[in-house]
Design a protein around this motif. Structure first.
Motif: not given
Lengths: 152, 152
Positions: A90-108
DNA sequence: TATTGACTTAAAGCTAACTTCAACAATTAC
DNA sequence: GTAATTGTTGAAGTTAGCTTTAAGTCAATA
């Protein structure tokens, strides 16, 4: 104290988990956790439930909604309480989403940087109005830090 | 069409901004935007209001709440519509918050990484339960992507 | 002039994640 | 035994950011 030491009353579970009793009842109604009842109809939580409560709270900290958490937990065989192995998955899966979220904020952030310079803000033509990142527009309810998948 | 071309009806403002008329009325009630009235009591938005609407929406995309946006806008002298200079100041401030938010998520990611390994999740002792990042616990309502300051 | 279509209002509804309340039952402490 | 504590329930209240509804008014068009 619960007669059978394997189980905790709602008050005990609350103290150990740091989650209010009212919230525990609420989680139970939502199907996130479960309990058995005592003779007097009081809830009794199995000690393992503490780990489950813990997973729920961590997932919330990560920004998942209760439905998303509910889904994730219901993926576990027989709705069992997460084992260490389950937690890892579970946590590995959520870690990926966290990565995505961070990347998204960086694009923003990049967009904003370009925007600060030009000061355009011309609504339709502004980078901010050309798709993605429109979390604030996804209807009502809590805006998330993470998302399972933006649509569908 | 509005008789005086300097002003837009709510429908026109809606089309140009992409924001529903109902939302524009809502924003007005919240004091985020303003309008004058026509003879027939219809709202008339000054063209400059479009920029203000735009700022509101961008700020929301960045994760600010309407109150935070309201505060930011009310810092403008005489509640004027943001000029390019104002926008620069506001957006630079928001950029900083975006930075902080990203940094915070990165710290959260590190925690999660350490947590995935140990699988502890022992509630009180887990890194996740030792302060910070408890966004999901800040009461109800939308969870934010950014925050002015975590506490008042 | 009549009929759309755009607009007005206040109030209620919506979702999320809870909290609070009221009214009553079970446990525990003394 | 009795009082204080802890628990039970369903229903209503809370916040954010809107949307929907209802019932009526104004403006533009044929």
């Amino acid at each position: 104290m619960a007669t059978v030491e394997k189980y905790l009353t709602i008050g005990e579970a609350s103290k150990r988990s740091g989650v209010p009793t009212t919230t525990l009842r609420f989680y139970e109604k939502r199907g996130l956790i479960r309990s058995i009842r005592s003779d007097g109809n009081h809830r009794l939580y199995h000690r393992e439930m503490l780990r489950r409560i813990s997973v729920v709270r961590v997932a919330q900290t990560l920004g998942l909604t209760l439905s998303e958490i509910s889904n994730a937990l219901s993926d576990l065989p027989d709705q069992r309480t997460p084992t260490k192995r389950d937690w890892e998955r579970l946590s590995k899966r959520w870690r990926k989403q966290l990565d995505e979220r961070i990347a998204q904020l960086q694009r923003m952030r990049e967009k904003l940087d370009r925007c600060i310079g030009c000061g355009c803000l011309s609504l339709k033509s502004c980078a901010f109005y050309n798709r993605e990142d429109h979390y604030a527009e996804l209807g009502s309810g809590p805006q998330l830090l993470l998302h399972e998948t933006p649509d569908a």
